[in-house]
Design an enzyme around this catalytic site. Structure first.
Site, PDB file in Angstrom:
ATOM      1  CB  ALA A 133      -0.913   0.022   1.223  1.00 41.53           C
ATOM      2  CB  ILE A 137       2.268  10.565   4.766  1.00 38.24           C
ATOM      3  CG1 ILE A 137       1.670  11.976   4.732  1.00 38.24           C
ATOM      4  CG2 ILE A 137       3.318  10.469   5.852  1.00 38.24           C
ATOM      5  CD1 ILE A 137       1.059  12.416   6.025  1.00 38.24           C
ATOM      6  CB  ALA A 138       4.113   6.311   5.097  1.00 42.10           C
ATOM      7  CD  GLN A 139       6.853   2.623  -0.471  1.00 43.04           C
ATOM      8  OE1 GLN A 139       6.416   3.294  -1.403  1.00 43.04           O
ATOM      9  NE2 GLN A 139       7.886   1.806  -0.629  1.00 43.04           N
ATOM     10  CE  LYS A 155       2.110   5.444   8.083  1.00 41.13           C
ATOM     11  NZ  LYS A 155       0.968   5.938   8.884  1.00 41.13           N
ATOM     12  CG  ASP A 290      -6.667   9.530   7.915  1.00 48.58           C
ATOM     13  OD1 ASP A 290      -7.541  10.039   7.194  1.00 48.58           O
ATOM     14  OD2 ASP A 290      -5.527   9.265   7.513  1.00 48.58           O
TER      15      ASP A 290
END
Length: 511
Positions: A133, A137-139, A155, A290
């Site tokens: 994913a 901001i991050a993967q 992450k 979120d």
């Protein structure tokens, strides 16, 4: 630097929307009036050549927001949860922004892990797969611990993400200043304070140590909540730019076909999403802020699994009670009480008429009672709510921004699972239970007990505080007066009062 150079960045924003074809898509989605459509196109068209082309493989809106940067992607993520506002087609396109953006390289991810933890990937993982994913901001990479064989999620922040966000925030501050300067009527919306709030939220999201801490606190609060599960944080393998946690095995909430194929009860799941959000917000004052489909999964048994704790909301006890009373008033259709709570909390200026405000709220609530989600136009409802806030001079409450935003997102997720959901009926048991425990007679006694405890701690200081107050009052009346005597007497009174307060506190605390 928040200067005029941001004018160019804002021009490029409009130019990118026009060049990618997103301008027309967005205006159509929001059913913009003809004058606004024409104005936007005329202003953006001459600068079209300055816009970013984006990825031609993506649909226009997704392509534009992805090209503009992470702050714009965040906005798209919120819209992706509201097909009732932007339409099913656009919402589906924007869902790509939740977790399917282009990833950065495997080598960069492994190097970041080593820099942050001091371990090479091969030392601690027997497997470290490609990203599963990738968001703004991050993967996230799926890996397997060498020592235990446990599957984990790793992450990792995107390279240069801090600088990219600062550029966006800089432009947002400038935009807020321009709006506030050119449109005095917009000042009640407090645009600069809103951007400042957004900046604080984002900066917290860019330090994964804070996210790990939030996840740990959230897990402690919710460990007894039925039908809800969180992955466990692996602290030794986490740092500022890396967070490692247990793997959340489940079906993404955005994959309706997979949920149906697995036999998951979507009606029960939709109710669980909404009720758990309200439970965490009201009971704990600490909630996942979120909660879009990219951060939620369902187990085969229908449990809700949440992850990605970069944005968490916190509201104090007083605000929780105000929020609960407002919801409870709407549920009971007691619009006069809802209006009174708004005035008591200072959300509406005192010079406005409470009865007029109650009638405006009735116009909001009555049309949607007894209707399921498919019969309610959220676009029209939000538009009318904005008109009400403008008419009554209501300012933006920055302490409520995350709560309101999350409520919008959560309702959108619940609607996607069950289009027939009635949010008032689903919310009723959670709100009523909170009202009973936090605003009823027992709550009053508990508040008195807490107040008594505080007073008891100040018991020994009361003589001095009272004497100082008397001295100041005496000196104001007669500067020549001498210092009053009697500290011993006041000390005795204070000791007796302090003992009584402690005794009262002990009794009330046992209730």
């Amino acid at each position: 630097m928040r200067g005029p150079h941001n004018i160019l960045r804002l021009i490029r924003t409009g130019a990118t929307l026009e060049r990618t074809g997103a301008m027309a898509v967005v205006l159509d989605a929001f059913d913009a009036p003809p004058v606004l459509r024409a104005t936007a196109r005329v202003l953006a068209w001459p600068f079209k050549w300055l816009g970013d082309k984006g990825d031609p493989a993506m649909p226009p809106a997704t392509r534009a927001l992805n090209a503009l940067g992470p702050a714009y992607i965040k906005f798209g993520q919120v819209l992706s949860t509201r097909p009732d506002v932007v339409g099913d087609e656009l919402a589906l396109q924007l869902r790509v922004l939740q977790d399917k953006l282009p990833p950065f390289s495997q080598a960069e991810a492994e190097a970041t892990f080593h820099r942050e933890t001091g371990y090479h990937v091969g030392e601690v993982f027997s497997e470290f797969g490609p990203p599963v994913a990738a968001a703004s901001i991050a993967q996230v990479h799926k890996a397997r611990l060498r020592e235990t064989g446990e599957d984990v999620a790793v992450k990792i922040l995107r390279p240069g993400i801090e600088q990219a966000f600062r550029r966006d925030i800089d432009a947002f501050y400038f935009s807020a200043w321009v709006i506030k300067t050119l449109s005095p009527s917009s000042r009640r919306l407090r645009p600069q304070e809103v951007v400042e709030h957004f900046e604080g939220v984002v900066l917290g999201e860019l330090d994964l140590r804070l996210e790990s801490s939030a996840a740990s606190e959230f897990a402690a609060n919710t460990e007894q909540d039925e039908g809800f599960r969180l992955p466990q944080i692996k602290w030794p393998l986490s740092g500022r730019r890396v967070m490692t946690m247990g793997w959340a095995e489940g079906i993404p909430l955005g994959d309706i076909a997979a949920l149906d194929a697995a036999g998951v009860d979507r009606v029960a799941l939709s109710e669980r999403v909404l009720q758990l959000f309200l439970l965490h917000a009201l009971r704990d004052g600490f909630f996942h802020a979120d909660m879009h489909q990219g951060n939620l999964k369902a187990s085969a048994s229908g449990e809700l699994i949440a992850f990605d704790f970069g944005i968490m909301g916190h509201i104090d006890e007083y605000t929780r009670r105000v929020y609960a009373e407002i919801l409870f008033g709407f549920i009971r259709r007691d619009y006069k009480r809802v209006a009174e709570v708004h005035f008591e909390a200072g959300y509406v200026p005192a010079d406005r008429d409470v009865d007029d405000f109650a009638r405006a709220l009735r116009a909001v609530g009555e049309p949607i009672f007894g209707m399921n989600a498919t019969q309610i136009s959220m676009g029209k409802l939000l538009n009318y709510l904005f008109e009400v806030t403008e008419r009554f001079g209501m300012e933006t409450r920055t302490e409520l921004i995350l709560l309101q935003r999350t409520m919008v997102v959560v309702e959108g997720v619940a609607r996607s699972l069950n289009p027939q959901i009635n949010i008032w009926e689903v919310a009723r048991p959670i709100v009523e239970d909170y009202i009973r425990t936090s605003i009823g007679p027992r709550a009053v006694l508990r508040d008195l007990g807490n107040t008594a405890r505080v007073l008891a701690r100040f018991g020994p200081r009361l003589p001095g505080l009272v004497e100082d107050a008397l001295i100041r009052q005496s000196q104001e009346r007669n500067p020549e007066s001498s210092r009053p005597r009697g500290r011993f007497v006041w000390g005795a009174v204070g000791a007796v009062f302090g003992g009584a307060v402690v005794a009262v506190a002990a009794c009330l605390a046992s209730l």
